[in-house]
Write a protein that holds these residues in place. Structure first.
Motif, PDB file in Angstrom:
ATOM      1  N   LEU A   1       9.961 -45.362  39.608  1.00 40.08           N
ATOM      2  CA  LEU A   1      11.050 -46.315  39.397  1.00 40.08           C
ATOM      3  C   LEU A   1      11.584 -46.155  37.982  1.00 40.08           C
ATOM      4  CD1 LEU A   1      12.711 -48.963  39.905  1.00 40.08           C
ATOM      5  CD2 LEU A   1      10.646 -50.211  39.228  1.00 40.08           C
ATOM      6  N   VAL A   2      12.891 -45.986  37.862  1.00 44.28           N
ATOM      7  CA  VAL A   2      13.535 -45.883  36.559  1.00 44.28           C
ATOM      8  C   VAL A   2      14.437 -47.100  36.377  1.00 44.28           C
ATOM      9  CG1 VAL A   2      15.144 -44.578  35.120  1.00 44.28           C
ATOM     10  CG2 VAL A   2      13.463 -43.377  36.531  1.00 44.28           C
ATOM     11  N   ILE A   3      14.203 -47.846  35.308  1.00 40.30           N
ATOM     12  CA  ILE A   3      15.037 -48.986  34.941  1.00 40.30           C
ATOM     13  C   ILE A   3      15.828 -48.570  33.712  1.00 40.30           C
ATOM     14  CG2 ILE A   3      15.076 -51.408  34.213  1.00 40.30           C
ATOM     15  CD1 ILE A   3      12.206 -51.594  35.504  1.00 40.30           C
ATOM     16  N   ALA A   4      17.144 -48.543  33.842  1.00 39.22           N
ATOM     17  CA  ALA A   4      17.992 -48.116  32.727  1.00 39.22           C
ATOM     18  C   ALA A   4      19.210 -49.025  32.658  1.00 39.22           C
ATOM     19  CB  ALA A   4      18.412 -46.664  32.892  1.00 39.22           C
ATOM     20  N   VAL A   5      19.028 -50.144  32.005  1.00 35.39           N
ATOM     21  CA  VAL A   5      20.125 -51.092  31.830  1.00 35.39           C
ATOM     22  C   VAL A   5      20.288 -51.287  30.337  1.00 35.39           C
ATOM     23  CG1 VAL A   5      21.010 -53.390  32.351  1.00 35.39           C
ATOM     24  CG2 VAL A   5      19.448 -52.264  33.955  1.00 35.39           C
ATOM     25  N   TRP A   6      21.317 -50.682  29.789  1.00 35.19           N
ATOM     26  CA  TRP A   6      21.566 -50.868  28.367  1.00 35.19           C
ATOM     27  C   TRP A   6      22.927 -51.497  28.209  1.00 35.19           C
ATOM     28  CZ3 TRP A   6      24.848 -50.364  24.443  1.00 35.19           C
ATOM     29  CH2 TRP A   6      24.333 -50.647  23.165  1.00 35.19           C
ATOM     30  N   HIS A   7      22.977 -52.523  27.387  1.00 42.17           N
ATOM     31  CA  HIS A   7      24.237 -53.197  27.090  1.00 42.17           C
ATOM     32  C   HIS A   7      24.130 -53.759  25.680  1.00 42.17           C
ATOM     33  CE1 HIS A   7      27.577 -56.012  27.317  1.00 42.17           C
ATOM     34  NE2 HIS A   7      28.011 -55.256  28.315  1.00 42.17           N
ATOM     35  N   PRO A   8      25.236 -53.754  24.911  1.00 43.04           N
ATOM     36  CA  PRO A   8      25.177 -54.307  23.551  1.00 43.04           C
ATOM     37  C   PRO A   8      24.727 -55.772  23.521  1.00 43.04           C
ATOM     38  CG  PRO A   8      27.261 -53.160  23.890  1.00 43.04           C
ATOM     39  CD  PRO A   8      26.546 -53.181  25.213  1.00 43.04           C
ATOM     40  N   PHE A   9      25.046 -56.524  24.570  1.00 40.76           N
ATOM     41  CA  PHE A   9      24.616 -57.916  24.667  1.00 40.76           C
ATOM     42  C   PHE A   9      23.211 -57.921  25.240  1.00 40.76           C
ATOM     43  CE2 PHE A   9      24.837 -62.052  27.112  1.00 40.76           C
ATOM     44  CZ  PHE A   9      24.719 -62.863  25.998  1.00 40.76           C
ATOM     45  N   ASP A  10      22.226 -58.160  24.403  1.00 41.60           N
ATOM     46  CA  ASP A  10      20.828 -57.987  24.818  1.00 41.60           C
ATOM     47  C   ASP A  10      20.387 -58.924  25.944  1.00 41.60           C
ATOM     48  OD1 ASP A  10      20.605 -60.321  23.323  1.00 41.60           O
ATOM     49  OD2 ASP A  10      19.026 -59.573  22.024  1.00 41.60           O
TER      50      ASP A  10
ATOM     51  N   ALA B   1      11.145 -56.621  28.705  1.00 34.91           N
ATOM     52  CA  ALA B   1       9.966 -55.778  28.935  1.00 34.91           C
ATOM     53  C   ALA B   1       9.007 -56.418  29.932  1.00 34.91           C
ATOM     54  CB  ALA B   1       9.254 -55.513  27.611  1.00 34.91           C
ATOM     55  N   ARG B   2       8.982 -57.735  30.003  1.00 31.45           N
ATOM     56  CA  ARG B   2       8.057 -58.399  30.939  1.00 31.45           C
ATOM     57  C   ARG B   2       8.347 -58.004  32.387  1.00 31.45           C
ATOM     58  NH1 ARG B   2      11.470 -62.692  29.633  1.00 31.45           N
ATOM     59  NH2 ARG B   2      12.396 -63.680  31.466  1.00 31.45           N
TER      60      ARG B   2
ATOM     61  N   MET C   1       2.191 -47.287  40.654  1.00 37.09           N
ATOM     62  CA  MET C   1       3.600 -46.924  40.625  1.00 37.09           C
ATOM     63  C   MET C   1       3.984 -46.510  39.205  1.00 37.09           C
ATOM     64  SD  MET C   1       7.066 -49.186  41.337  1.00 37.09           S
ATOM     65  CE  MET C   1       6.603 -49.633  42.993  1.00 37.09           C
ATOM     66  N   ARG C   2       4.752 -45.461  39.103  1.00 32.37           N
ATOM     67  CA  ARG C   2       5.248 -45.036  37.794  1.00 32.37           C
ATOM     68  C   ARG C   2       6.537 -45.802  37.512  1.00 32.37           C
ATOM     69  NH1 ARG C   2       7.432 -39.090  36.425  1.00 32.37           N
ATOM     70  NH2 ARG C   2       8.345 -39.588  34.418  1.00 32.37           N
ATOM     71  N   VAL C   3       6.528 -46.590  36.452  1.00 33.59           N
ATOM     72  CA  VAL C   3       7.689 -47.391  36.068  1.00 33.59           C
ATOM     73  C   VAL C   3       8.131 -46.963  34.681  1.00 33.59           C
ATOM     74  CG1 VAL C   3       8.562 -49.719  35.623  1.00 33.59           C
ATOM     75  CG2 VAL C   3       6.874 -49.352  37.445  1.00 33.59           C
ATOM     76  N   ASP C   4       9.340 -46.429  34.594  1.00 28.54           N
ATOM     77  CA  ASP C   4       9.931 -46.066  33.302  1.00 28.54           C
ATOM     78  C   ASP C   4      11.035 -47.059  32.995  1.00 28.54           C
ATOM     79  OD1 ASP C   4       8.341 -43.844  32.901  1.00 28.54           O
ATOM     80  OD2 ASP C   4       9.783 -42.449  33.770  1.00 28.54           O
ATOM     81  N   HIS C   5      10.860 -47.811  31.931  1.00 27.21           N
ATOM     82  CA  HIS C   5      11.867 -48.774  31.484  1.00 27.21           C
ATOM     83  C   HIS C   5      12.488 -48.188  30.222  1.00 27.21           C
ATOM     84  CE1 HIS C   5      12.848 -53.302  30.799  1.00 27.21           C
ATOM     85  NE2 HIS C   5      13.864 -52.523  30.496  1.00 27.21           N
ATOM     86  N   LEU C   6      13.641 -47.572  30.374  1.00 27.22           N
ATOM     87  CA  LEU C   6      14.276 -46.869  29.266  1.00 27.22           C
ATOM     88  C   LEU C   6      14.937 -47.848  28.307  1.00 27.22           C
ATOM     89  CD1 LEU C   6      15.941 -43.930  31.238  1.00 27.22           C
ATOM     90  CD2 LEU C   6      13.592 -44.126  30.386  1.00 27.22           C
ATOM     91  N   GLN C   7      14.734 -47.629  27.031  1.00 28.76           N
ATOM     92  CA  GLN C   7      15.337 -48.488  26.012  1.00 28.76           C
ATOM     93  C   GLN C   7      16.766 -48.072  25.668  1.00 28.76           C
ATOM     94  OE1 GLN C   7      13.754 -51.329  25.114  1.00 28.76           O
ATOM     95  NE2 GLN C   7      12.445 -50.590  26.756  1.00 28.76           N
ATOM     96  N   ASN C   8      17.105 -46.832  26.029  1.00 28.52           N
ATOM     97  CA  ASN C   8      18.471 -46.346  25.847  1.00 28.52           C
ATOM     98  C   ASN C   8      18.708 -45.253  26.882  1.00 28.52           C
ATOM     99  OD1 ASN C   8      17.690 -43.713  24.717  1.00 28.52           O
ATOM    100  ND2 ASN C   8      17.011 -44.930  22.963  1.00 28.52           N
ATOM    101  N   LEU C   9      19.901 -44.754  26.939  1.00 32.38           N
ATOM    102  CA  LEU C   9      20.240 -43.778  27.973  1.00 32.38           C
ATOM    103  C   LEU C   9      19.953 -42.337  27.561  1.00 32.38           C
ATOM    104  CD1 LEU C   9      23.514 -45.419  29.308  1.00 32.38           C
ATOM    105  CD2 LEU C   9      21.177 -45.674  30.126  1.00 32.38           C
ATOM    106  N   ASP C  10      19.442 -42.116  26.357  1.00 31.34           N
ATOM    107  CA  ASP C  10      19.137 -40.760  25.890  1.00 31.34           C
ATOM    108  C   ASP C  10      18.075 -40.077  26.748  1.00 31.34           C
ATOM    109  OD1 ASP C  10      20.927 -41.206  23.837  1.00 31.34           O
ATOM    110  OD2 ASP C  10      19.368 -41.682  22.360  1.00 31.34           O
ATOM    111  N   GLN C  11      17.193 -40.832  27.351  1.00 27.06           N
ATOM    112  CA  GLN C  11      16.088 -40.288  28.142  1.00 27.06           C
ATOM    113  C   GLN C  11      16.406 -40.232  29.636  1.00 27.06           C
ATOM    114  OE1 GLN C  11      13.539 -43.451  26.937  1.00 27.06           O
ATOM    115  NE2 GLN C  11      12.470 -42.179  25.429  1.00 27.06           N
TER     116      GLN C  11
ATOM    117  N   PHE D   1      16.307 -46.157  41.251  1.00 26.45           N
ATOM    118  CA  PHE D   1      17.015 -46.373  39.988  1.00 26.45           C
ATOM    119  C   PHE D   1      17.534 -47.799  39.960  1.00 26.45           C
ATOM    120  CE2 PHE D   1      21.043 -46.610  37.662  1.00 26.45           C
ATOM    121  CZ  PHE D   1      20.642 -46.174  36.418  1.00 26.45           C
ATOM    122  N   VAL D   2      17.260 -48.519  38.865  1.00 27.75           N
ATOM    123  CA  VAL D   2      17.806 -49.854  38.647  1.00 27.75           C
ATOM    124  C   VAL D   2      18.651 -49.788  37.392  1.00 27.75           C
ATOM    125  CG1 VAL D   2      17.270 -52.268  38.100  1.00 27.75           C
ATOM    126  CG2 VAL D   2      15.841 -51.013  39.739  1.00 27.75           C
ATOM    127  N   GLY D   3      19.929 -50.109  37.537  1.00 25.01           N
ATOM    128  CA  GLY D   3      20.845 -50.081  36.411  1.00 25.01           C
ATOM    129  C   GLY D   3      22.224 -50.517  36.847  1.00 25.01           C
TER     130      GLY D   3
END
Length: 127
Positions: free
Chosen positions: A24-33, A39-40, A52-62, A73-75
């Motif tokens: 599972l990849v979580i990639a939701v980045w927005h200037p409004f935090d 992270a919870r 389950m492998r869960v990747d919570h990306l802090q930015n879209l670079d990864q 994919f969640v985003g």
């Protein structure tokens, strides 16, 4: 509005993976935090399904590397170029109520399940 589903239920059953085989990849980045998942959320998923492998990306670079073997994919959106990075993707959950940003031919023709967050705040707004 029910989830958008570009596949039939038989093919979804055949595509479904068990948590131990799911990335599972979580990639939701927005200037409004406040629009970013805390992270919870990913920590709770890891606790409930530790295999389950869960990747919570802090930015879209990864994102490109994370999508290579992602099943879910969640985003807010995934663009055609990014979709090409995800050959194993089975499900996209858009954190937006609308999914117009996902209505492009490559995704529509892919057979990937698409769901959205439509109605998630409807009760609160109604009050």
């Amino acid at each position: 509005m029910p989830p958008t589903n570009h596949t039939n239920s038989t093919s979804l059953t055949n595509q479904r993976t068990k948590p131990k085989n799911t990335h599972l990849v979580i990639a939701v980045w927005h200037p409004f935090d406040q629009w970013r998942p805390p992270a919870r959320m990913s920590n709770t998923l890891r606790e409930k399904w530790p295999r389950m492998r869960v990747d919570h990306l802090q930015n879209l670079d990864q994102l490109e590397g994370a999508l290579k073997d992602a099943d879910v994919f969640v985003g807010y959106s995934i663009r055609p170029k990014q979709l090409a990075w995800a050959p194993h993707l089975k499900w996209i959950h858009s954190t937006a109520a609308g999914i117009a940003q996902l209505a492009y031919p490559e995704l529509i023709e892919s057979g990937i399940l698409v769901t959205n967050a439509s109605g998630v705040h409807s009760h609160t707004i109604g009050e």
